[in-house]
Enzyme design. Structure first.
Site, PDB file in Angstrom:
ATOM      1  N   CYS A 136     -24.574 -14.081 -23.505  1.00  0.00           N
ATOM      2  CA  CYS A 136     -23.846 -13.270 -22.527  1.00  0.00           C
ATOM      3  C   CYS A 136     -23.361 -14.133 -21.368  1.00  0.00           C
ATOM      4  O   CYS A 136     -24.165 -14.757 -20.671  1.00  0.00           O
ATOM      5  CB  CYS A 136     -24.752 -12.151 -22.022  1.00  0.00           C
ATOM      6  SG  CYS A 136     -23.926 -11.119 -20.812  1.00  0.00           S
ATOM      7  N   CYS A 166     -21.802  -5.799  -3.479  1.00  0.00           N
ATOM      8  CA  CYS A 166     -22.964  -5.153  -4.104  1.00  0.00           C
ATOM      9  C   CYS A 166     -24.249  -5.537  -3.349  1.00  0.00           C
ATOM     10  O   CYS A 166     -24.566  -6.740  -3.235  1.00  0.00           O
ATOM     11  CB  CYS A 166     -23.066  -5.573  -5.557  1.00  0.00           C
ATOM     12  SG  CYS A 166     -21.483  -5.425  -6.418  1.00  0.00           S
ATOM     13  N   CYS A 203     -21.137 -11.648 -25.667  1.00  0.00           N
ATOM     14  CA  CYS A 203     -21.072 -10.621 -24.632  1.00  0.00           C
ATOM     15  C   CYS A 203     -20.518 -11.291 -23.372  1.00  0.00           C
ATOM     16  O   CYS A 203     -20.761 -12.473 -23.145  1.00  0.00           O
ATOM     17  CB  CYS A 203     -22.474 -10.067 -24.367  1.00  0.00           C
ATOM     18  SG  CYS A 203     -22.493  -8.821 -23.048  1.00  0.00           S
ATOM     19  N   CYS A 263     -18.373 -14.070  -4.554  1.00  0.00           N
ATOM     20  CA  CYS A 263     -17.728 -12.891  -5.139  1.00  0.00           C
ATOM     21  C   CYS A 263     -17.165 -11.991  -4.028  1.00  0.00           C
ATOM     22  O   CYS A 263     -17.774 -11.826  -2.970  1.00  0.00           O
ATOM     23  CB  CYS A 263     -18.740 -12.119  -5.981  1.00  0.00           C
ATOM     24  SG  CYS A 263     -18.013 -10.715  -6.827  1.00  0.00           S
ATOM     25  N   CYS A 269     -22.108  -2.454 -23.369  1.00  0.00           N
ATOM     26  CA  CYS A 269     -23.439  -2.706 -22.834  1.00  0.00           C
ATOM     27  C   CYS A 269     -23.411  -2.162 -21.412  1.00  0.00           C
ATOM     28  O   CYS A 269     -22.696  -2.692 -20.554  1.00  0.00           O
ATOM     29  CB  CYS A 269     -23.729  -4.203 -22.835  1.00  0.00           C
ATOM     30  SG  CYS A 269     -25.273  -4.618 -22.008  1.00  0.00           S
ATOM     31  N   ARG A 322     -32.632  -2.650 -23.366  1.00  0.00           N
ATOM     32  CA  ARG A 322     -33.114  -3.953 -22.888  1.00  0.00           C
ATOM     33  C   ARG A 322     -33.955  -3.840 -21.626  1.00  0.00           C
ATOM     34  O   ARG A 322     -33.509  -3.288 -20.616  1.00  0.00           O
ATOM     35  CB  ARG A 322     -31.911  -4.879 -22.628  1.00  0.00           C
ATOM     36  CG  ARG A 322     -32.313  -6.302 -22.227  1.00  0.00           C
ATOM     37  CD  ARG A 322     -31.146  -7.292 -22.272  1.00  0.00           C
ATOM     38  NE  ARG A 322     -30.465  -7.162 -23.528  1.00  0.00           N
ATOM     39  CZ  ARG A 322     -29.219  -6.670 -23.653  1.00  0.00           C
ATOM     40  NH1 ARG A 322     -28.525  -6.343 -22.592  1.00  0.00           N
ATOM     41  NH2 ARG A 322     -28.683  -6.544 -24.840  1.00  0.00           N
ATOM     42  N   CYS A 372     -26.906  -8.116  -4.791  1.00  0.00           N
ATOM     43  CA  CYS A 372     -26.489  -9.316  -5.518  1.00  0.00           C
ATOM     44  C   CYS A 372     -26.493 -10.590  -4.680  1.00  0.00           C
ATOM     45  O   CYS A 372     -25.906 -10.653  -3.592  1.00  0.00           O
ATOM     46  CB  CYS A 372     -25.113  -9.100  -6.120  1.00  0.00           C
ATOM     47  SG  CYS A 372     -24.647 -10.450  -7.239  1.00  0.00           S
TER      48      CYS A 372
END
Ligand code: SAM
Ligand code: DTB
Ligand code: SF4
Length: 318
Positions: free
Chosen positions: A96, A56, A128, A52, A188, A260, A59
């Site tokens: 999701c 972040c 999702c 990616c 979400c 959640r 991650c």
């Protein structure tokens, strides 16, 4: 009923109430707005893994960090549908699909995601996706293909955000959330705790989530899953009472949401999870994998829910 957005001091006051009073108040709110026996269950699938462009700090999938993760290109539609069918058989009501993208690029790969959404929706599951930043026309296209929810987290307070991610801003996140709303999808949106943030940052995150109008229909509270090779690999673990405060405060501040207890459950005791469910968490990820890291075993989760008298399936509003 008219709702006035809480200010940050209101949120701090709630968050810092004596813990058992806070949990009791949250449990009351939970019972007023939801069937307290219902546990909403989503299953995750990483449809495109690793490499990616974003940095972040938490991650495993960022191309900026040296983690052990193997990158994988976008999955074929039929494999995704097969995984969704298994998820449905195991009791999930929502599927999701997550992609390690800064955002989708128009063209073949985005069309492939739209096909996934259509076919998963046809299985009778709620759909999702979490694909990074969206342009308004991409949000519209997802909606038209049958996407019910878009997951896009604010992750932490606006002040702490730049310490965690440098390749995009908190404002970018809000902009995608606005496009998702504009397209008519449900939101979400939640965050991660245990990234070395202060209590004030956790309060700031809750404030930002609660002041959205309309409030998110689904709020994932993730605890950091530390991943070797990421900048946050050695972040100090979150104290259990801080997690419980955050869950209970979220329930009080965002009463209608599906709240959640998201990543990080493999490091939580059954007792702590039970306290979080008492304090209003009414949703989990079901299945032994999150995106790239482990989740509790399916059979262990079902045994826990049975012990607590919780029923897997749609969290019906009462
Ligand atoms: N790339 C998209 C994005 O960032 O919006 C979607 C996928 S991303 C993996 C989805 C969310 O997973 C992040 O916003 C973050 O809240 C959560 N997440 C990622 N890594 C995590 C970790 N190690 N521990 C806990 N939550 C994590
Ligand atoms: C969310 O808030 N948590 C999920 C989902 N939305 C996409 C992701 C958790 C990821 C945990 C780390 C991993 O498995 O890579
Ligand atoms: Fe990429 Fe999402 Fe991971 Fe950030 S959280 S590095 S955007 S996959």
């Amino acid at each position: 009923m008219e709702r006035t957005a809480p200010d940050r001091e209101d949120v701090a006051r709630i968050y810092r109430r004596p813990l058992l009073e806070l949990v009791f108040a949250a449990a009351e709110v939970h019972r007023r707005h939801h069937d307290p026996r219902a546990m909403q269950c989503s299953t995750l699938l990483s449809i495109k893994t690793g490499a990616c462009a974003e940095d972040c700090g938490y991650c495993s999938q960022s191309g900026h960090h040296a983690t052990d993760l193997e990158s994988e290109k976008l999955m074929p539609v039929d494999e995704v549908v097969r995984a969704a069918r298994v998820a449905r058989e195991q009791g999930a009501d929502r599927f999701c699909m997550g992609a390690a993208w800064r955002g989708p690029r128009d063209g073949r790969s985005f069309d492939q995601v739209l096909a996934m959404v259509r076919e998963v929706k046809d299985l009778g599951l709620e759909t999702c996706a979490t694909l990074g930043m969206l342009e308004p026309h991409q949000a519209q296209a997802l909606r038209h293909s049958g996407l019910d929810f878009y997951n896009h987290n604010l992750d932490t307070s606006p002040e702490y955000y730049p310490q965690v991610v440098s390749t995009r801003s908190f404002q970018d996140r809000l902009q995608t959330l606005a496009s998702v709303r504009e397209a008519g999808m449900k939101v979400c949106c939640g965050g991660i705790l245990g990234m070395g943030e202060s209590e004030e940052d956790r309060i700031g995150l809750l404030h930002e989530l609660a002041r959205q109008d309309p409030q998110p229909e689904s709020v994932p509270i993730n605890c950091l899953v530390p991943v070797a090779g990421t900048p946050l690999a050695d972040a100090p673990p979150l104290a259990w009472d801080q997690l419980l405060r955050a869950v209970a405060s979220a329930r009080i501040l965002i009463p209608q949401t599906q709240l959640r207890l998201s990543a990080g459950r493999t490091s939580m005791s059954e007792e702590l999870q039970a306290l979080c469910f008492l304090a209003g968490a009414n949703s989990v990820f079901l299945g032994d994998r999150l995106l790239t890291t482990p989740n509790p075993e399916h059979s262990d989760d079902l045994a826990l829910f049975h012990k607590l008298g919780l029923q897997v399936g749609h969290a019906v509003e009462v």
